[in-house]
Motif scaffolding. Structure first.
Motif, short mmCIF file in Angstrom:
data_model
loop_
_atom_site.label_atom_id
_atom_site.label_comp_id
_atom_site.label_asym_id
_atom_site.label_seq_id
_atom_site.Cartn_x
_atom_site.Cartn_y
_atom_site.Cartn_z
N ASN A 294 2.03 14.88 0.66
CA ASN A 294 2.46 13.47 0.62
C ASN A 294 2.84 13.07 -0.80
O ASN A 294 2.46 13.73 -1.76
N CYS A 295 3.57 11.94 -0.91
CA CYS A 295 4.08 11.55 -2.23
C CYS A 295 3.01 10.88 -3.09
O CYS A 295 3.05 10.96 -4.30
N GLY A 296 2.05 10.20 -2.44
CA GLY A 296 0.98 9.54 -3.18
C GLY A 296 1.30 8.12 -3.63
O GLY A 296 0.43 7.43 -4.15
N PHE A 297 2.54 7.67 -3.43
CA PHE A 297 2.95 6.37 -3.99
C PHE A 297 3.48 5.36 -2.97
O PHE A 297 3.47 4.18 -3.22
N CYS A 298 3.98 5.84 -1.83
CA CYS A 298 4.63 4.92 -0.87
C CYS A 298 3.56 4.05 -0.19
O CYS A 298 2.36 4.30 -0.31
N PRO A 299 3.99 2.99 0.52
CA PRO A 299 3.01 2.11 1.17
C PRO A 299 2.02 2.87 2.08
O PRO A 299 0.82 2.57 2.08
N ALA A 300 2.51 3.87 2.82
CA ALA A 300 1.60 4.63 3.69
C ALA A 300 0.56 5.37 2.87
O ALA A 300 -0.63 5.36 3.19
N CYS A 301 0.99 6.01 1.78
CA CYS A 301 0.05 6.71 0.91
C CYS A 301 -0.96 5.74 0.30
O CYS A 301 -2.14 6.04 0.19
N GLN A 302 -0.48 4.55 -0.07
CA GLN A 302 -1.37 3.54 -0.64
C GLN A 302 -2.44 3.12 0.38
O GLN A 302 -3.56 2.80 0.01
N LEU B 91 1.57 9.60 7.43
CA LEU B 91 2.69 8.71 7.73
C LEU B 91 3.59 8.50 6.51
O LEU B 91 4.50 7.67 6.55
N CYS B 92 3.34 9.25 5.45
CA CYS B 92 4.14 9.13 4.22
C CYS B 92 5.61 9.35 4.53
O CYS B 92 6.00 10.30 5.19
N VAL B 93 6.45 8.46 4.01
CA VAL B 93 7.89 8.55 4.32
C VAL B 93 8.59 9.61 3.47
O VAL B 93 9.72 10.00 3.77
N LYS B 94 7.92 10.08 2.40
CA LYS B 94 8.55 11.11 1.56
C LYS B 94 7.80 12.43 1.66
O LYS B 94 7.97 13.31 0.81
ZN LIG Z 1 3.92 8.64 0.44
#
Ligand SMILES: [Zn+2]
Ligand SMILES: [Zn+2]
Length: 350
Positions: A98-106, A112-115
């Motif tokens: 996961n990216c760690g930064f998108c709303p889902a990661c937050q 559910l991370c979009v990136k």
């Molecule tokens: Zn993410």
């Protein structure tokens, strides 16, 4: 000493049923990354789909890719800035990048991370090479260190177990409850073991093949049923409707079994991958029985929980491990993995 520039072997899929062992050059390690020596790589249902179709759930692969996402190994080398991991450490490797930064990661919902990137997935382009390699590189944060005494063959089950724990924990408190699991493949059986671990009162597992059902029995099912031989409604005549169901087969008749077997107000989790087209399901169940449906895709914190359950022996996936293969036996490995009568889970060991 570094492996950078050295060549290692990898299981590469280049078309339908075209799998070969190729060499890849080890890249230099970026800050925060590690190189892992593969100990065991489990063949997943999705790997089987890619092998047969060069596609999965309607998404075709666009170029050759190294397969595999269920892996355990030992740290071979660490990149700059990596703390807490050293060469020789045994690790389970979380494949959800996961990216760690998108709303889902937050929100803590890495699944559910979009990136998000994921090894050997047609849904992600450029495709990410998978873990069926002598060595693979990944971020240190995705490697969970386990004690030296941990069996790495069992540990490679952490990924599919985490998938099932995500569904089981979404269903809430199952202690003392009656639970149905449809589908007795590796995911269904691991779901059964997780349902057992959280204290269900009664657990029935269904399938249309006998051999995997026998393994479900050894992994904690109170009852198993081949629905080719007897209808689920008959089998539940005395026990009554179930409180919760986990659909782990992706087959529409099994989904209908869940909807019929659930009590009013019951909840089901859809864990199996259903066909990519539209499904014919009587919608009336959801309204008239107030059935709740939860989707379940991959996992978040459940990966660490799965690693702990396996590493401590509280869940032992050993009965699922049918066969192990060398990379050079890849064709045989996929043929075996596709035969449910003889194989529950096959692994590659390099
Ligand atoms: Zn993410
Ligand atoms: Zn998998």
């Amino acid at each position: 000493m570094t492996l950078t520039g050295k060549e290692y072997r990898a299981v590469v899929l280049s078309d339908k049923k075209k799998v070969s062992v190729e060499t890849r050059e080890a890249p230099s390690l970026e800050p925060g990354w590690v190189r892992v020596a593969l100990a065991a790589g489990g063949i997943c249902g999705s790997d089987l789909h890619y092998y047969k179709e060069f596609a999965n759930v309607g998404y075709p692969l666009k170029n050759p890719v190294v397969m595999g996402h269920e892996a355990s190994g030992t740290i071979a080398e660490v990149g700059p800035g990596v703390e807490g991991l050293r060469p020789g450490d045994k690790v389970a490797v979380n494949p959800v990048m996961n990216c760690g930064f998108c709303p889902a990661c937050q929100r803590g919902e890495a699944n559910l991370c979009v990136k998000k990137r994921f090894p050997c997935s047609a849904m992600i382009y450029p495709h990410v090479d998978g873990f069926f390699r002598e060595y693979f590189e990944t971020q240190a944060r995705l490697c969970l260190k386990v004690p030296e005494s941990t069996d790495l063959y069992r540990l490679a089950f952490a990924e599919p177990l985490a998938c099932t724990l995500h569904a089981v924990l979404k269903l809430g408190n199952l202690a003392g409850k009656k639970v149905l699991v449809t589908g007795s493949g590796p995911i269904g059986v691991l779901a059964a073991s997780a349902v057992r671990a959280v204290g269900a009162g009664f657990l029935i597992v269904t399938d249309v093949v006998d051999e995997p059902l026998a393994i479900a029995k050894t992994m904690g099912a109170d009852a198993v049923l081949n629905t080719k031989e007897k209808k689920l409604a008959e089998a539940l005549a005395e026990i009554g409707p179930v409180d919760a169901a986990i659909e782990a087969s992706g087959a529409v008749p099994a989904l209908l079994d869940c909807l019929e077997a659930l009590r009013k107000g019951g909840t089901m989790a859809q864990l199996g991958t259903t066909p990519s087209g539209g499904l014919s399901v009587p919608w009336i169940y959801f309204q008239s029985k107030e059935i709740n449906v939860l989707g379940s895709s991959q996992f978040n914190q459940e990966y660490a929980i799965a690693v702990n359950l396996i590493q401590t022996g509280r869940i032992d996936p050993q009965p699922l491990l049918s066969r192990q293969f060398k990379f050079e036996e890849a064709d045989q490995a996929f043929a075996t993995a596709g035969d449910r009568h003889v194989c529950m889970k096959a692994q590659f060991i390099p």
